[in-house]
Scaffold this motif. Structure first.
Motif, mmCIF file in Angstrom:
data_model
loop_
_atom_site.group_PDB
_atom_site.id
_atom_site.type_symbol
_atom_site.label_atom_id
_atom_site.label_comp_id
_atom_site.label_asym_id
_atom_site.label_seq_id
_atom_site.Cartn_x
_atom_site.Cartn_y
_atom_site.Cartn_z
ATOM 1 N N PRO A 291 13.721 -21.327 8.770
ATOM 2 C CA PRO A 291 12.884 -22.240 8.166
ATOM 3 C C PRO A 291 11.645 -22.303 8.577
ATOM 4 O O PRO A 291 11.125 -22.530 9.901
ATOM 5 N N GLY A 292 10.437 -21.934 7.655
ATOM 6 C CA GLY A 292 9.056 -22.190 8.040
ATOM 7 C C GLY A 292 8.549 -20.753 8.383
ATOM 8 O O GLY A 292 7.307 -20.549 8.628
ATOM 9 N N SER A 293 9.096 -19.504 8.267
ATOM 10 C CA SER A 293 8.729 -18.521 8.788
ATOM 11 C C SER A 293 7.909 -17.840 7.400
ATOM 12 O O SER A 293 6.875 -17.199 8.072
ATOM 13 N N PHE A 294 8.104 -18.111 6.327
ATOM 14 C CA PHE A 294 7.400 -17.761 5.237
ATOM 15 C C PHE A 294 5.873 -18.350 5.344
ATOM 16 O O PHE A 294 5.055 -17.578 5.176
ATOM 17 N N ARG A 295 5.970 -19.619 5.647
ATOM 18 C CA ARG A 295 4.662 -20.265 5.562
ATOM 19 C C ARG A 295 3.669 -19.696 7.025
ATOM 20 O O ARG A 295 2.812 -19.449 6.822
ATOM 21 N N GLN A 296 4.560 -19.517 8.067
ATOM 22 C CA GLN A 296 3.861 -18.999 9.302
ATOM 23 C C GLN A 296 3.278 -17.607 8.639
ATOM 24 O O GLN A 296 2.450 -17.174 9.334
ATOM 25 N N PHE A 297 4.048 -16.981 8.086
ATOM 26 C CA PHE A 297 3.570 -15.569 7.772
ATOM 27 C C PHE A 297 2.377 -15.471 7.036
ATOM 28 O O PHE A 297 1.257 -14.721 7.246
ATOM 29 N N CYS A 298 2.435 -16.238 5.750
ATOM 30 C CA CYS A 298 1.143 -16.523 4.936
ATOM 31 C C CYS A 298 -0.113 -17.134 5.660
ATOM 32 O O CYS A 298 -1.133 -16.529 5.438
ATOM 33 N N LEU B 297 6.246 -27.198 -0.153
ATOM 34 C CA LEU B 297 7.867 -27.123 -0.394
ATOM 35 C C LEU B 297 8.427 -27.413 1.136
ATOM 36 O O LEU B 297 9.510 -27.890 1.298
ATOM 37 N N GLY B 298 7.802 -27.228 2.239
ATOM 38 C CA GLY B 298 8.014 -27.669 3.689
ATOM 39 C C GLY B 298 9.282 -26.851 3.956
ATOM 40 O O GLY B 298 9.632 -25.735 3.382
ATOM 41 N N GLY B 299 9.785 -27.177 5.258
ATOM 42 C CA GLY B 299 10.868 -26.349 5.941
ATOM 43 C C GLY B 299 12.093 -26.916 6.155
ATOM 44 O O GLY B 299 13.115 -26.495 6.680
ATOM 45 N N ARG B 300 12.547 -28.012 4.900
ATOM 46 C CA ARG B 300 13.733 -29.144 5.225
ATOM 47 C C ARG B 300 14.848 -28.047 4.990
ATOM 48 O O ARG B 300 15.878 -27.903 5.584
ATOM 49 N N TRP B 301 14.764 -27.135 3.915
ATOM 50 C CA TRP B 301 15.828 -26.088 3.249
ATOM 51 C C TRP B 301 15.121 -24.957 3.721
ATOM 52 O O TRP B 301 14.117 -24.484 3.391
ATOM 53 N N ASN B 302 16.235 -23.895 4.108
ATOM 54 C CA ASN B 302 15.837 -22.774 4.112
ATOM 55 C C ASN B 302 15.807 -21.791 2.957
ATOM 56 O O ASN B 302 16.563 -21.844 2.025
ATOM 57 N N ALA C 61 12.462 -19.038 -6.634
ATOM 58 C CA ALA C 61 12.826 -19.315 -5.198
ATOM 59 C C ALA C 61 14.353 -19.845 -5.169
ATOM 60 O O ALA C 61 14.547 -20.838 -6.016
ATOM 61 N N ALA C 62 14.982 -19.575 -4.050
ATOM 62 C CA ALA C 62 16.297 -20.348 -3.889
ATOM 63 C C ALA C 62 16.371 -20.746 -2.716
ATOM 64 O O ALA C 62 15.741 -19.994 -1.567
ATOM 65 N N LEU C 63 16.840 -21.995 -2.447
ATOM 66 C CA LEU C 63 16.873 -22.695 -1.436
ATOM 67 C C LEU C 63 18.305 -22.786 -0.889
ATOM 68 O O LEU C 63 19.185 -23.435 -1.704
ATOM 69 N N GLU C 64 18.760 -22.819 0.407
ATOM 70 C CA GLU C 64 19.922 -23.280 0.727
ATOM 71 C C GLU C 64 20.097 -24.786 0.901
ATOM 72 O O GLU C 64 19.439 -25.371 1.839
ATOM 73 N N VAL C 65 20.810 -25.314 0.033
ATOM 74 C CA VAL C 65 21.074 -26.975 0.065
ATOM 75 C C VAL C 65 22.529 -27.215 0.097
ATOM 76 O O VAL C 65 23.406 -26.809 -0.634
ATOM 77 N N PRO C 66 23.003 -28.113 1.100
ATOM 78 C CA PRO C 66 24.314 -28.464 1.304
ATOM 79 C C PRO C 66 24.602 -29.391 -0.024
ATOM 80 O O PRO C 66 23.714 -30.016 -0.391
ATOM 81 N N PRO C 67 25.806 -29.550 -0.529
ATOM 82 C CA PRO C 67 26.350 -30.278 -1.547
ATOM 83 C C PRO C 67 26.011 -31.706 -1.317
ATOM 84 O O PRO C 67 25.410 -32.377 -2.231
ATOM 85 N N PHE D 90 17.558 -33.314 -2.875
ATOM 86 C CA PHE D 90 17.024 -32.130 -3.328
ATOM 87 C C PHE D 90 16.329 -32.175 -4.388
ATOM 88 O O PHE D 90 14.956 -31.927 -4.791
ATOM 89 N N GLU D 91 17.008 -32.690 -5.669
ATOM 90 C CA GLU D 91 16.571 -32.821 -7.034
ATOM 91 C C GLU D 91 15.198 -34.137 -7.008
ATOM 92 O O GLU D 91 14.246 -33.728 -7.786
ATOM 93 N N GLY D 92 15.439 -35.012 -6.119
ATOM 94 C CA GLY D 92 14.384 -35.962 -6.103
ATOM 95 C C GLY D 92 13.026 -35.170 -5.558
ATOM 96 O O GLY D 92 11.951 -35.656 -5.866
#
Length: 310
Positions: free
Chosen positions: A141-148, A245-250, A268-274, A280-282
């Motif tokens: 998590p956060g590697s996209f933002r770091q790369f940009c 978007l932050g780094g809460r979800w990968n 975008a797809a993010l890994e979100v536990p049930p 997540f929707e909030g």
């Protein structure tokens, strides 16, 4: 007098080198107005006597010339009609000629409308205004933002990614540049910051096919939620979007392409536990960007939805 031919349909260039007409096995068809297998017996001696040299150009350079002509005259020429401008630009770049006057003769406007999509896609590459890279980044998590952030204020024109490995991620990214030298500096800067980076700007397979095929059915995704987003398109907009978007979800899937419109569009797809669905929707509602949840989209189910481990 300088002649110009496509690099994959240079029957006259090869004839001049050989001293007689030669036959091409399979001439390229993009500039179909000049796509001949063998030059004629009448034209060859005329060119041999009057043309100083032949300059060859690739399809991207032809597309860039079509765009140049449109920008200057608001007219659209066919690929063969833009050869002279493409050749003029290539000749000046390769020889370093300065302080002289050059004239390019344009002839041919038999443009198929469907071909304009390809021309528009490749023109920026042909003008060395865009560079394509394959870059390896850490899978966390956060590697996209770091790369940009590593790219600074450069405009990202394209970003394709699909989770495939828990340790590393290979991303396909397009960046606006000022020249080939500038593209080399971008790559050098990424290398200095520890990224593996390969310039794919001259890789025909990457430009024609791979850029549209990054993804597939990932096997290592835990559980993902798929969303489409829209945000105002301006320099730094993608980085700002990732910051928000932050780094809460990968992030397990990401696709972005700058089409020059007022709004940027991201899938975008993010890994979100049930148990975090409600949060997540909030979060999406508070994000401040237009969004659409696409979990049940049939195209996603058929081509992108993660496969279950056997």
């Amino acid at each position: 007098m300088i002649g110009v031919e496509p690099v994959d349909s240079d029957a006259m260039n090869r004839a001049l080198r050989a001293g007689h007409p030669v036959s091409l096995e399979t001439p390229g068809l993009f500039a179909d107005g000049v796509a001949v297998r063998q030059v004629g017996s009448y034209t060859f001696p005329i060119v041999q006597a009057t043309v100083e040299r032949i300059v060859t150009v690739n399809n991207d350079e032809i597309c860039g010339a079509i765009k140049d002509i449109f920008d200057d005259t608001r007219t659209i020429v066919e690929p063969a009609g833009a050869l002279a401008v493409a050749g003029l630009k290539a000749y000046v770049e390769r020889t370093g000629e300065r302080g002289k006057h050059f004239v390019a003769l344009l002839s041919g406007a038999n443009m198929n409308f469907d071909r304009l999509r390809f021309v528009a896609e490749r023109a920026e590459l042909g003008e060395s205004r865009e560079a394509l890279f394959a870059v390896t980044i850490p899978e966390r998590p956060g590697s996209f933002r770091q790369f940009c952030a590593a790219l600074g204020r450069r405009v990202i024109t394209e970003f394709n990614y699909r989770l495939n490995d828990r340790q590393r991620a290979d991303v396909f990214v397009g960046v606006s540049v000022g020249s080939r030298e500038d593209a080399a500096q971008v790559r050098a800067g990424l290398l200095r910051q520890g990224y593996e980076a390969t310039d794919l700007s001259d890789n025909e397979l990457a430009k024609l096919h791979v850029r549209y095929m990054v993804g597939g059915h990932a096997r290592d995704v835990k559980r993902e939620r798929l969303c489409r987003f829209e945000f105002p398109e301006r320099p730094g907009a993608l980085l700002q979007f990732l910051d928000t978007l932050g780094g809460r979800w990968n992030i397990s899937l990401f696709h972005y392409r700058n089409h020059g419109s007022d709004f940027g569009r991201v899938l975008a797809a993010l890994e979100v536990p049930p148990e975090e669905d409600q949060a997540f929707e909030g979060f999406l509602k508070d994000l401040g960007y237009r969004f659409q949840i696409e979990d049940g989209n049939d195209a996603y189910n058929r081509f992108l939805q993660p496969t279950r481990k056997s």
